[in-house]
Design an enzyme around this catalytic site. Sequence first.
Site, short mmCIF file in Angstrom:
data_model
loop_
_atom_site.label_atom_id
_atom_site.label_comp_id
_atom_site.label_asym_id
_atom_site.label_seq_id
_atom_site.Cartn_x
_atom_site.Cartn_y
_atom_site.Cartn_z
N SER A 50 -8.47 26.57 -23.78
CA SER A 50 -8.28 27.24 -22.48
C SER A 50 -8.33 26.27 -21.31
O SER A 50 -7.64 26.47 -20.31
CB SER A 50 -9.29 28.36 -22.29
N CYS A 79 -7.64 34.72 -27.98
CA CYS A 79 -8.55 33.59 -28.05
C CYS A 79 -8.58 32.80 -26.74
O CYS A 79 -9.05 33.33 -25.74
CB CYS A 79 -8.22 32.74 -29.27
N ILE A 134 -11.29 31.20 -34.61
CA ILE A 134 -11.30 29.74 -34.58
C ILE A 134 -11.96 29.28 -33.28
O ILE A 134 -11.40 29.48 -32.20
CB ILE A 134 -9.87 29.16 -34.69
N HIS A 173 -7.19 35.44 -33.80
CA HIS A 173 -5.78 35.00 -33.86
C HIS A 173 -4.94 35.93 -34.74
O HIS A 173 -4.69 35.61 -35.91
CB HIS A 173 -5.70 33.60 -34.46
N GLU A 175 -1.86 36.32 -34.86
CA GLU A 175 -0.56 35.72 -35.22
C GLU A 175 -0.69 34.83 -36.46
O GLU A 175 0.31 34.35 -36.98
CB GLU A 175 0.00 34.94 -34.02
#
Length: 199
Positions: A50, A79, A134, A173, A175
């Site tokens: 981030s 996330c 994660i 996550h 994806e």
Amino acid sequence: MNMTIGVLALQGAFIEHIKMLAELGVDAVEVRKPEHLDDLDALIIPGGESTTIGKLARTYGLLDPLRSFTQQKPTWGTCAGLIFLAKRIGRDQPLVGAMDITVERNAFGRQVDSFEVDILIEGIGDEPFRAVFIRAPVITHADEDKGVEVLAELPEKGIVAVRQGHLLGTAFHPELTADCRLHELFVRMVEAEKSTEGA
Ligand code: GLN
């Protein structure tokens, strides 16, 4: 319904989101500059780092355009994207600051780099969802009086999925699994938003 969803492609796991949207038959485009936000119906901000996403967004003049975009159009942060969307994270780094939530970065400690767990998520059916965490954040406070709904929690850890009107946030996550149900939920949110446009 025809729609185009942008995926912020400054850093992190943006390709995986684009692939998942393509599997759902949705047009997905990479967003790197303010003008790429024009004509989008919605945006996904991926996981990654981030601080890096925030610094790059500032460098490319994307912070204010992202702030106005997220006021109007469906946006989903996963996330690092969730961190970037939050109003409060207890430290100084560039944020979009759209969601009325407090987020703690790296909430699972350095020892626990990543883990997977089955969780139940409101709005995607009764089958558990395999959530991949994660170096994940956790939502320590959701302002329910401002319309933030808690969609999923990890026992003894905290909130890991929220929705605030047209905004969606997940600490994990989605994806990185084969389960499309959260992407489908987001697509339904975009459809609902589009069908009220101009009404
Ligand atoms: N730890 C990262 C951060 O603080 C988020 C990790 C991720 O997106 N998987 O930004």
